[in-house]
Design an enzyme around this catalytic site. Structure first.
Site, PDB file in Angstrom:
ATOM      1  N   GLY A 105      26.318 -22.286  44.539  1.00  0.00           N
ATOM      2  CA  GLY A 105      26.651 -21.013  43.913  1.00  0.00           C
ATOM      3  C   GLY A 105      27.751 -20.287  44.668  1.00  0.00           C
ATOM      4  O   GLY A 105      27.922 -20.478  45.874  1.00  0.00           O
ATOM      5  N   GLY A 154      23.318 -25.223  44.696  1.00  0.00           N
ATOM      6  CA  GLY A 154      23.349 -25.224  43.246  1.00  0.00           C
ATOM      7  C   GLY A 154      24.067 -26.407  42.659  1.00  0.00           C
ATOM      8  O   GLY A 154      23.833 -26.785  41.501  1.00  0.00           O
ATOM      9  N   ASP A 185      17.103 -23.046  46.351  1.00  0.00           N
ATOM     10  CA  ASP A 185      16.769 -22.648  44.992  1.00  0.00           C
ATOM     11  C   ASP A 185      17.425 -23.597  43.997  1.00  0.00           C
ATOM     12  O   ASP A 185      17.725 -24.740  44.334  1.00  0.00           O
ATOM     13  CB  ASP A 185      17.194 -21.195  44.749  1.00  0.00           C
TER      14      ASP A 185
END
Length: 431
Positions: A105, A154, A185
């Site tokens: 990200g 990501g 994440d």
């Protein structure tokens, strides 16, 4: 070519039966794409190649190693939805332009909107990217991700849930979020928790890197080929007129290379790794590593111990719990939980570790973070591996991380904060 069911027709029924809640939120995400570093140049950041039965999406932000923003997530959703619903398209590919597949990200852009007080754009970023990841994990057509170059955070999230992942001799994988005071994440708690033994816990807590051979050996990649063969792979896949995964599998195998992990690879330390990282708490993991380092004086135990001691204590504890919970959850459950965690991480309610970590390591690069500590930055790169002196996080030690802090990290930011909505009635996860 076999016909897959129409995603758009099912989507219409889902909207009618669910008051349009999920769809309206996605529309709001699309309509908010303006005047933000998280949302610039939506069309240009994802290019499209292919004809006939094949389509390729190309991440096109090489100057920032193809870092993801909200626009990219929305654009990928739109493209993948149209391709899935087209009976003439059989295979979808994803690759990055330049020396990276995707470095994760765009955390610098995220940091900037948070500093401007625009938490809502931060929420839309996670909402949009996580929804695309769920789409990929439930995609109805074969998907091939060409993981050439840097594949982190990501970047792994928008590739690993797909059908096939081709690593090369240039691939560098990592989930380095704990090193900036965050948590792995973008579905990481799902795929890391399914790796052999406790390798997932090791990668999540240390942020250590794997090469393409190691990715293949542990299952993160499905195939391995030398980077020089990628043009041939793309040409072969582009010529296929089928959506049969077995045919695509055979094509990828034709370009595969027989490789073995380097003698110093972490995969050769798996027995010691399992013995240390199989414990229930971060404190017990560190104790086990200290005991192993004292007994054997081996380099792996010593270097691993140092990585953990240089990392945000709160991030270590929430990341360990996240991976452990991921073992017993589906992809959608992991993403919903990670969404809660991510909002807590950017809100600053529990700790300011994320914003301070990004500022000090990637924004100002001044080696003087506002943690009231001194540390030495000897190298700046997207791998986020740095050397510290007397680093202090907030909280500064594991002993000061309370159970209430960890529990709060897994809770909604406020009682009125909605959870991530995923179209689970429309798209049921395969795993």
């Amino acid at each position: 070519m076999q016909r897959v069911k129409s995603a758009s027709s099912v989507l219409s029924r889902y909207t009618a039966n669910n008051n349009g809640g999920f769809i309206s939120r996605l529309k709001r995400s699309l309509s908010s794409l303006s005047n933000s570093p998280l949302t610039d140049d939506q069309e240009n950041f994802v290019l499209v190649e292919g004809n006939g039965a094949s389509r390729t999406a190309i991440l096109n932000r090489p100057s920032v190693l193809n870092a993801l923003n909200t626009s990219i997530g929305a654009r990928l959703q739109k493209l993948y939805s149209s391709w899935e619903d087209d009976p003439d398209i059989g295979i979808v590919q994803l690759k990055g332009r330049g020396r990276a597949f995707c470095a994760g990200g765009d955390i610098v852009a995220l940091y900037n909107v948070i500093r401007q007080g625009n938490i809502e754009q931060g929420k839309e970023f996670f909402w949009t990217i996580y929804n695309f990841i769920y789409m990929l994990g439930t995609y109805l057509k074969p998907h091939v991700a060409l993981l050439h170059g840097i594949t982190m955070g990501g970047g792994a999230g928008v590739s690993i849930p797909g059908t096939f992942r081709v690593a090369t001799d240039k691939t560098v994988f990592a989930t380095p979020e704990t090193l900036i005071g965050f948590h792995p994440d973008a579905g990481a708690s799902f795929y890391l928790s399914h790796l052999p033994g406790y390798l997932g816990e090791y990668l999540a807590l240390t942020g250590d890197k794997l090469n393409g051979v190691e990715m293949l050996s542990c299952g993160l990649a499905t195939h391995y080929s030398l980077a020089a063969k990628l043009p041939l792979i793309e040409e072969q896949l582009g010529s296929l007129t089928t959506d049969d995964p077995s045919v695509i599998e055979g094509s990828l195998q034709n370009f595969g290379d027989l490789v073995h992990p380097d003698p110093t690879s972490v995969v050769h330390w798996i027995e010691t790794l399992d013995k240390c990282f199989g414990h229930d708490t971060v404190e017990e993991i560190i104790d086990a590593l200290e005991s192993e380092a004292s007994r054997t004086k081996d380099v792996w135990s010593t270097s691993t111990l140092k990585k953990l001691k240089d990392t945000s204590p709160l991030s270590l504890k929430v990341s360990l719990r996240s991976i452990r919970e991921g073992r017993f959850q589906t992809l959608d459950q992991c993403l919903i939980r990670e969404y809660r965690m991510s909002l807590q991480g950017i809100s600053g309610k529990i700790t300011s570790d994320f914003c301070e970590g990004v500022r000090a390591r990637l924004v100002d690069k001044d080696s003087m973070p506002k943690f009231n500590h001194k540390w030495l930055l000897v190298q700046y790169s997207f791998s986020l591996h740095l050397i510290f002196r007397d680093a202090q996080w907030n909280p500064p030690s594991l002993e000061l991380v309370t159970a209430d802090m960890v529990d709060e990290y897994f809770s909604p930011v406020t009682a009125l904060e909605p959870d991530l909505e995923l179209p689970t009635k429309l798209r049921e996860a395969f795993l």
